[in-house]
Scaffold this active site. Structure first.
Site: not given
Lengths: 255, 299
Positions: A52-54
């Protein structure tokens, strides 16, 4: 054994899962791609790595979250880091095999719009923008688009290219300096690929109980249609059980 | 002079027109108490930056405090869109420099490293790039790779005047720990000229020295330390408290029209003297206790 009873969203999630191979790295947002990725990891792709990007790797949520910002989605992650780590040192570095993307609308060349509807120079409605979607569309080895099958969402040209597909088709994507590109568009009626030369959307299979007329009547443009179009492989009983009992028990994503 | 400050003192150090990097991501670790105080003090003309637009920025934009936003798109997750930001973009009252998450992160990274520019593969071929070339051509360029001759898109570094970061633990020097994912916070802090730390828990420096590998914000960058529990409410702080779903729903509904949002501001921002009165207004200890994180789950 194939399931008889399943929703269109469950079929889309299963079709998404089948795009993932064991040992690959997948970048996902929230929603159906999460169901598809967790399903693949629990069935044919146990060595899948989910990002996930974060800054989250391989979480094992036990409660359904409202989005990437929900700590429910981060539960039991193996890594908690940052954008520069995930989108930079993994994605931009070229290590992400598959990116899942969704949006307001996509077009005949797999360009995606998550930014605005209307005329960018006149009256428009602003939506959510890119987040990591443009980054994924630019740097993943391949992308898979999951979107509802509606004429207003499948258009000849999108009103704003947030995340580039094959741009105007042909070699336009390479000319823009981009690698990879979309390989699949999964809707609730059909699965599409892209013609290797023109890069135009091409029908690959039609879901069970859906007709070719249903598919074409609900699109804003004419895709390439081969003479023979097979029926999409239905979900198995086990896949549906996993979605309903373990992955999305509150039926938040899969309807 | 020590760095420990009240929220009002820390906010008063920010003149109108400042570039503020905010630590929020959608509905988590947002600088909500900070934003409410900025609005009460009448600070305006801010440039706000963050990789993913969040509730702190939306509140500030809705109150008219922001002139320019540098961000990568954003939402309130499933609770809705950033209605105030979107309305301001649609009506032309906000200059929105809209990138992707990584592009903004790279701009902070270049600022943090003191580089003159940073090349990126993102944005190419997109209308995001086309729009940026109109709105902010000074921040977008091309550069030739000296080794291969390839042409690259290059971004200007981002050096905010101040980063405001909501953290779980800090000492009075501002050495701070962030638990959970950090999204863009480390690069924001290191790119910025100075940092305001807003912490849930204030600990002695001796505690920081016992686990220094957890320190994400070094005290030497910090100008103010504000110890203010529940200062991210109604957004979450991992391992401390969950988001307040009921309040975020109320906010999302209130941001649908300018009139309803004005009423929200009157009640929750102008209707209270400070953060403590706000916490009483939203239900006090009873409400807050119900949001406390489970120590194993972290939410």
């Amino acid at each position: 054994m194939y399931a008889e009873d399943y929703t269109p969203f469950e079929l889309m999630a299963v079709a998404g899962a089948r795009e993932l191979k064991d040992g690959e790295i997948v970048a996902v947002g929230i929603g159906l791609p999460v169901v598809a990725s967790f399903l693949a990891k629990r069935t044919h792709a146990p060595r899948l790595t989910i990002l996930f990007e974060l800054g989250i790797v391989d979480p094992e949520p036990i409660h359904t979250g409202v989005g990437l910002a929900d700590p429910r989605v981060w539960y039991r992650a193996k890594v908690m880091s940052s954008f520069v780590d995930m989108l930079g040192m993994v994605l931009h570095r070229g290590l992400v095999d598959v990116g899942f993307l969704g949006g307001l609308e996509t077009d005949a060349y797999g360009n995606l719009n998550t930014t605005l509807l209307g005329d960018p120079r006149g009256t428009f409605t602003h939506s959510v923008g890119s987040g990591g979607a443009n980054d994924i569309a630019s740097s993943a080895k391949r992308t898979v688009i999951i979107i509802r099958h509606q004429a207003r969402k499948l258009k000849e040209a999108v009103s704003f290219v947030t995340s580039p597909g094959y741009l105007q088709g042909g070699s336009a994507r390479e000319a823009a300096g981009l690698r990879g590109g979309p390989v699949r568009v999964i809707t609730d009626k059909a699965i599409f690929g892209f013609d290797p030369h023109s890069k135009r959307l091409r029908l690959e299979s039609i879901h069970p109980r859906i007709t070719l007329e249903d598919v074409l009547a609900n699109m804003g443009f004419q895709p390439l249609v081969p003479d023979q179009v097979p029926v999409t492989e239905p979900p198995t009983v086990e896949q549906i059980r996993l979605i309903r009992e373990e992955i999305d028990p509150e039926r938040i994503y899969a309807g | 002079m020590g760095k420990l400050a009240t929220l009002a003192e820390a906010v008063a150090s920010i003149p109108s027109g400042t570039h503020v990097a905010l630590s929020g991501f959608a509905i988590t670790r947002c600088n909500m108490a900070f934003a409410r105080e900025v609005i009460r003090q009448g600070i305006r003309g801010l440039t706000v930056s963050q990789c993913v637009g969040a509730m702190d920025a939306d509140l500030l934009v809705g109150a008219g405090a922001v002139e320019r936003m540098i961000y990568g798109g954003g939402s309130l997750d499933r609770f809705g869109r950033l209605n105030n930001v979107n309305r301001a973009i649609e009506s032309g009252t906000l200059i929105a420099e809209e990138y992707s998450s990584l592009s903004v992160a790279f701009r902070y990274l270049a600022g943090a490293l003191g580089l003159p520019f940073i090349p990126t593969r993102s944005l190419r071929g997109s209308d995001i790039l086309a729009r940026l070339q109109q709105i902010a051509p000074e921040n977008i360029g091309t550069v030739q790779d000296p080794f291969t001759g390839d042409e690259w898109l290059a971004l200007r570094p981002l050096v905010p005047d101040v980063a405001v970061v909501q953290v779980q633990v800090a000492d009075e020097e501002g050495n701070a720990w962030i638990f959970g994912p950090r999204w863009d916070n480390e690069e924001q802090v290191k790119a910025s000229q100075r940092v305001i730390v807003i912490t849930e828990q204030l600990v002695p420096t001796e505690i920081i020295r016992r686990d220094p590998e957890r320190t994400v914000i070094p005290g030497f960058k910090v100008s103010h330390v504000v110890h203010l529990p529940f200062s991210a409410h109604p957004t979450s702080v991992y391992r401390v408290y969950d988001y307040d779903a009921e309040h975020i729903r109320e906010y999302a509904a209130a941001t649908r029209t300018v009139e309803e949002f004005r009423a929200y501001l009157e009640k929750y921002v102008f209707g209270v003297q400070d953060h403590w009165e706000y916490l009483e207004l939203i239900g006090g200890m009873k409400r807050l206790t119900s949001l406390m994180a489970d120590p194993i789950l972290g939410y």
